[in-house]
Design a protein around this motif. Sequence first.
Motif, short mmCIF file in Angstrom:
data_model
loop_
_atom_site.label_atom_id
_atom_site.label_comp_id
_atom_site.label_asym_id
_atom_site.label_seq_id
_atom_site.Cartn_x
_atom_site.Cartn_y
_atom_site.Cartn_z
N TRP A 181 0.83 -1.21 0.00
CA TRP A 181 0.00 0.00 0.00
C TRP A 181 0.87 1.26 0.00
O TRP A 181 0.46 2.32 -0.50
N LEU A 182 2.07 1.15 0.55
CA LEU A 182 2.97 2.30 0.59
C LEU A 182 3.30 2.83 -0.81
O LEU A 182 3.55 4.02 -0.99
N GLY A 183 3.30 1.94 -1.78
CA GLY A 183 3.67 2.34 -3.14
C GLY A 183 2.50 2.63 -4.04
O GLY A 183 2.68 2.81 -5.25
N VAL A 184 1.30 2.68 -3.49
CA VAL A 184 0.10 2.92 -4.30
C VAL A 184 -0.15 4.42 -4.41
O VAL A 184 -0.48 5.08 -3.43
N HIS A 185 0.00 4.94 -5.64
CA HIS A 185 -0.22 6.38 -5.87
C HIS A 185 -0.97 6.62 -7.17
O HIS A 185 -1.00 7.77 -7.65
N SER A 186 -1.57 5.58 -7.72
CA SER A 186 -2.32 5.73 -8.96
C SER A 186 -3.67 5.05 -8.84
O SER A 186 -3.88 4.19 -7.98
N THR A 187 -4.57 5.41 -9.73
CA THR A 187 -5.92 4.83 -9.71
C THR A 187 -5.87 3.33 -9.94
O THR A 187 -6.50 2.55 -9.21
N CYS A 188 -5.13 2.90 -10.95
CA CYS A 188 -5.04 1.47 -11.26
C CYS A 188 -4.44 0.70 -10.09
O CYS A 188 -4.95 -0.37 -9.71
N GLY A 189 -3.37 1.23 -9.51
CA GLY A 189 -2.72 0.55 -8.40
C GLY A 189 -3.64 0.44 -7.19
O GLY A 189 -3.66 -0.60 -6.52
N LEU A 190 -4.42 1.49 -6.93
CA LEU A 190 -5.32 1.45 -5.78
C LEU A 190 -6.43 0.43 -5.97
O LEU A 190 -6.80 -0.29 -5.04
N ILE A 191 -6.97 0.34 -7.17
CA ILE A 191 -8.03 -0.64 -7.44
C ILE A 191 -7.51 -2.05 -7.27
O ILE A 191 -8.15 -2.91 -6.64
N ILE A 192 -6.31 -2.31 -7.80
CA ILE A 192 -5.72 -3.65 -7.67
C ILE A 192 -5.46 -3.96 -6.20
O ILE A 192 -5.72 -5.08 -5.73
N PHE A 193 -4.94 -2.98 -5.46
CA PHE A 193 -4.70 -3.19 -4.02
C PHE A 193 -5.99 -3.54 -3.30
O PHE A 193 -6.03 -4.47 -2.49
N CYS A 194 -7.07 -2.79 -3.55
CA CYS A 194 -8.34 -3.03 -2.86
C CYS A 194 -8.90 -4.41 -3.19
O CYS A 194 -9.44 -5.09 -2.30
N ILE A 195 -8.78 -4.84 -4.43
CA ILE A 195 -9.30 -6.16 -4.81
C ILE A 195 -8.53 -7.26 -4.10
O ILE A 195 -9.11 -8.17 -3.49
N LEU A 196 -7.20 -7.19 -4.15
CA LEU A 196 -6.39 -8.25 -3.56
C LEU A 196 -6.46 -8.22 -2.03
O LEU A 196 -6.58 -9.28 -1.39
N TYR A 197 -6.39 -7.04 -1.45
CA TYR A 197 -6.45 -6.97 0.01
C TYR A 197 -7.82 -7.41 0.52
O TYR A 197 -7.91 -8.11 1.54
N GLY A 198 -8.87 -7.03 -0.16
CA GLY A 198 -10.20 -7.47 0.23
C GLY A 198 -10.33 -8.97 0.21
O GLY A 198 -10.90 -9.57 1.14
N PHE A 199 -9.77 -9.61 -0.82
CA PHE A 199 -9.86 -11.07 -0.93
C PHE A 199 -9.10 -11.76 0.21
O PHE A 199 -9.66 -12.61 0.92
#
Length: 423
Positions: A317-335
């Motif tokens: 999450w520290l390296g998430v600074h873009s829309t695409c990266g945030l969406i991917i983070f939310c999907i994977l972390y949620g799972f």
Amino acid sequence: MENESSDNPSSTDNETPGQPSTPKQSNEIPNGGLRAWMQVLGSFLLLFNTWGIVNTFGVYQTYYESALPESPSSISWIGSVQAYLLLFVGIGTGPLYDAGYFRALIFSGSFFIVFGMMMTSICHSYWEIMLAQAVCIGIGFGCLFVPSVAIVSTYFSTRKALAMGIATAGSSLGGTIYPIAFRKLQPQIGFGWATRVLAFIMLALQAISISTMRPRILPAQKRAIWDFRAFRELPFTLFTVGAFFVFMGLYVPFFYVPSYTIQERIMSEDVAFYMLSVLNAASIFGRIIPNFIADRAGPLNVIIPGTAAACILAFGWLGVHSTCGLIIFCILYGFFSGSFVAIAPTIVVTLSPSLSVVGTRMGMFFSLGGLGLLVGTPVAGQLVLRANFEAAIYFCGVVVAFGVGIMVAARIAKAGLNIRAVA
């Protein structure tokens, strides 16, 4: 808690709901049929309105930060107290459920959550919101939590994992729909009416649960509230301590992703709130798929790598600074975070010497391990206030990593170093 009822002898479909079971009825669990699946629906809706609302608090967190003269840490206490009361009150409601007060719990819990939401809609100060949204609703959640997880297993045997997986998915779906509803309504009709609309939805769904859910049996023995002998067993003690640290960090993204998204200007405010729904939507699959794997590989063998993956993602999450990266983070972390929440109760069952103490130990596990949930998000909020989001993210990753390490020790204490052993 749900598994405690599963070892009780079953009753026929013609018996009076809630009638104590007899040994000769042990092989007559319906394992399907309209009445059984209606219990799954009722449980699904209870979890939709309990954990689903807990998972929605991120949108309230963001709104309160702009509407109240309070720090993020102080505001997050509202959500953490609400979530902890859901777990803690179950210690007392478990014996009431065992004693046959199922409908009393459903009615009282429904009243508290709807009344609490209505009172929240007219609150203007921090302490008013704390009493209404945290305490009142939290007590209602505690009344509903035990019935929501205890009743389904009495209607299913071989299809229990599927039934429970579907029921627990209600919490994630609620956490997907409620944030969208609040965010869409609040700018148009204001905070008060947006919250009241959610309360009316909860009331309608609770009415369905009340009309469909009927307990089949009562436990043969009344459940004790506490079992101090459990702490003499190293695997159970280690797993509970590990869960404390995992809970401490696991819900930080659920509370702070919208605020992070807005502050970092990754998305507009109108879109940022949807990230919480993405987290919860992905968690639906994280609560169902790992359960099926755990039936074959063992729950500890599944929850450890799943939670470790959530820990790695937290640091990512520290390296998430873009829309695409945030969406991917939310999907994977949620799972992967969903896998911890779904499998933890099963592990309590496997670490218990007999099914007769499962209910007691489930209450102990959630009340003690859940203390991490109570304190974790306020600590993260304080770090955001005094340092930055980066400090809160490090806190999230470190405490989850520490919890995973302790759970590994619990797995070794139970099954040794043999990685192929089912545990």
